[in-house]
Scaffold this motif. Structure first.
Motif, PDB file in Angstrom:
ATOM      1  N   UNK A 191      -2.980 -10.874 -20.250  1.00 52.42           N
ATOM      2  CA  UNK A 191      -2.862 -11.585 -21.457  1.00 52.42           C
ATOM      3  C   UNK A 191      -1.295 -11.448 -21.836  1.00 52.42           C
ATOM      4  N   UNK A 192      -0.565 -12.642 -21.653  1.00 54.45           N
ATOM      5  CA  UNK A 192       0.969 -12.483 -22.132  1.00 54.45           C
ATOM      6  C   UNK A 192       1.032 -12.932 -23.410  1.00 54.45           C
ATOM      7  N   UNK A 193       0.043 -13.458 -24.125  1.00 52.82           N
ATOM      8  CA  UNK A 193       0.326 -14.084 -25.384  1.00 52.82           C
ATOM      9  C   UNK A 193       0.003 -13.095 -26.679  1.00 52.82           C
ATOM     10  N   UNK A 205      -1.501 -16.864 -22.642  1.00 53.41           N
ATOM     11  CA  UNK A 205      -1.432 -17.225 -21.185  1.00 53.41           C
ATOM     12  C   UNK A 205      -2.140 -16.088 -20.509  1.00 53.41           C
ATOM     13  N   UNK A 206      -3.102 -16.315 -19.528  1.00 53.33           N
ATOM     14  CA  UNK A 206      -3.985 -15.449 -18.842  1.00 53.33           C
ATOM     15  C   UNK A 206      -3.553 -15.698 -17.511  1.00 53.33           C
ATOM     16  N   UNK A 207      -3.438 -14.480 -16.736  1.00 56.15           N
ATOM     17  CA  UNK A 207      -3.374 -14.833 -15.267  1.00 56.15           C
ATOM     18  C   UNK A 207      -4.368 -13.649 -14.721  1.00 56.15           C
ATOM     19  N   UNK A 208      -4.707 -14.124 -13.550  1.00 54.39           N
ATOM     20  CA  UNK A 208      -5.876 -13.340 -12.733  1.00 54.39           C
ATOM     21  C   UNK A 208      -5.275 -12.869 -11.453  1.00 54.39           C
ATOM     22  N   UNK A 231     -13.276 -10.087 -23.035  1.00 55.25           N
ATOM     23  CA  UNK A 231     -12.349 -10.208 -23.939  1.00 55.25           C
ATOM     24  C   UNK A 231     -10.792  -9.516 -23.444  1.00 55.25           C
ATOM     25  N   UNK A 232      -9.644 -10.038 -23.699  1.00 54.99           N
ATOM     26  CA  UNK A 232      -8.450  -9.629 -23.451  1.00 54.99           C
ATOM     27  C   UNK A 232      -7.538  -9.626 -24.454  1.00 54.99           C
ATOM     28  N   UNK A 233      -7.354  -8.262 -25.034  1.00 51.68           N
ATOM     29  CA  UNK A 233      -6.380  -8.210 -25.983  1.00 51.68           C
ATOM     30  C   UNK A 233      -5.121  -8.607 -25.923  1.00 51.68           C
ATOM     31  N   UNK A 234      -4.319  -9.226 -26.828  1.00 44.49           N
ATOM     32  CA  UNK A 234      -2.915  -9.663 -26.704  1.00 44.49           C
ATOM     33  C   UNK A 234      -1.965  -8.571 -26.145  1.00 44.49           C
ATOM     34  N   UNK A 235      -1.336  -9.364 -25.419  1.00 39.13           N
ATOM     35  CA  UNK A 235      -0.158  -8.610 -24.358  1.00 39.13           C
ATOM     36  C   UNK A 235      -0.972  -7.371 -23.822  1.00 39.13           C
ATOM     37  N   UNK A 236      -2.013  -7.501 -22.959  1.00 43.08           N
ATOM     38  CA  UNK A 236      -2.708  -6.384 -22.378  1.00 43.08           C
ATOM     39  C   UNK A 236      -3.253  -6.860 -21.090  1.00 43.08           C
TER      40      UNK A 236
END
Length: 123
Positions: A23-25, A1-4, A53-58
């Protein structure tokens, strides 16, 4: 799940929009951001969109400038996200290319004497 989340400041007749994507996934995601306002820079992004690009848990940051006032809402929207396409591990990709060694003739020339001072690894 992404948040902005976004913040905005006004500098030199432009609004600087700072975006934070979290990215909380457990898997990396490719986010698409856009702004409904005209004259977004950097202009090389088609139709004012950014793909990040958003890495996992970052959490990663990006941003842009616009002519819109800082209180215009929304300054940026998260249009969607998708899984990052499979890509090779950079270290394994480099290993698969093998050793990089230029041809000896390219460095010492075809007319070099046999007792050339070229390093041994060029032989």
């Amino acid at each position: 799940m992404l948040s902005l989340t976004t913040t905005a400041t006004r500098e030199h007749d432009r609004t600087v929009v700072t975006c934070r994507l979290t990215n909380t996934g457990d898997a990396p995601r490719l986010a698409t951001l856009s702004s409904p306002h005209a004259a977004v820079t950097p202009s090389e992004h088609p139709e004012g969109t950014l793909r990040v690009r958003v890495p996992a848990r970052a959490t990663v940051g990006t941003g842009f400038t616009t002519a819109a006032p800082p209180d215009a809402e929304p300054l940026a929207t998260l249009n969607g996200d998708e899984p990052v396409p499979d890509s090779p591990d950079p270290a394994r990709l480099l290993d698969s290319l093998g050793g990089s060694r230029p041809p000896r003739r390219a460095l010492v020339g075809p007319e070099s004497p046999p007792d050339s001072v070229a390093p041994e690894w060029l032989s």
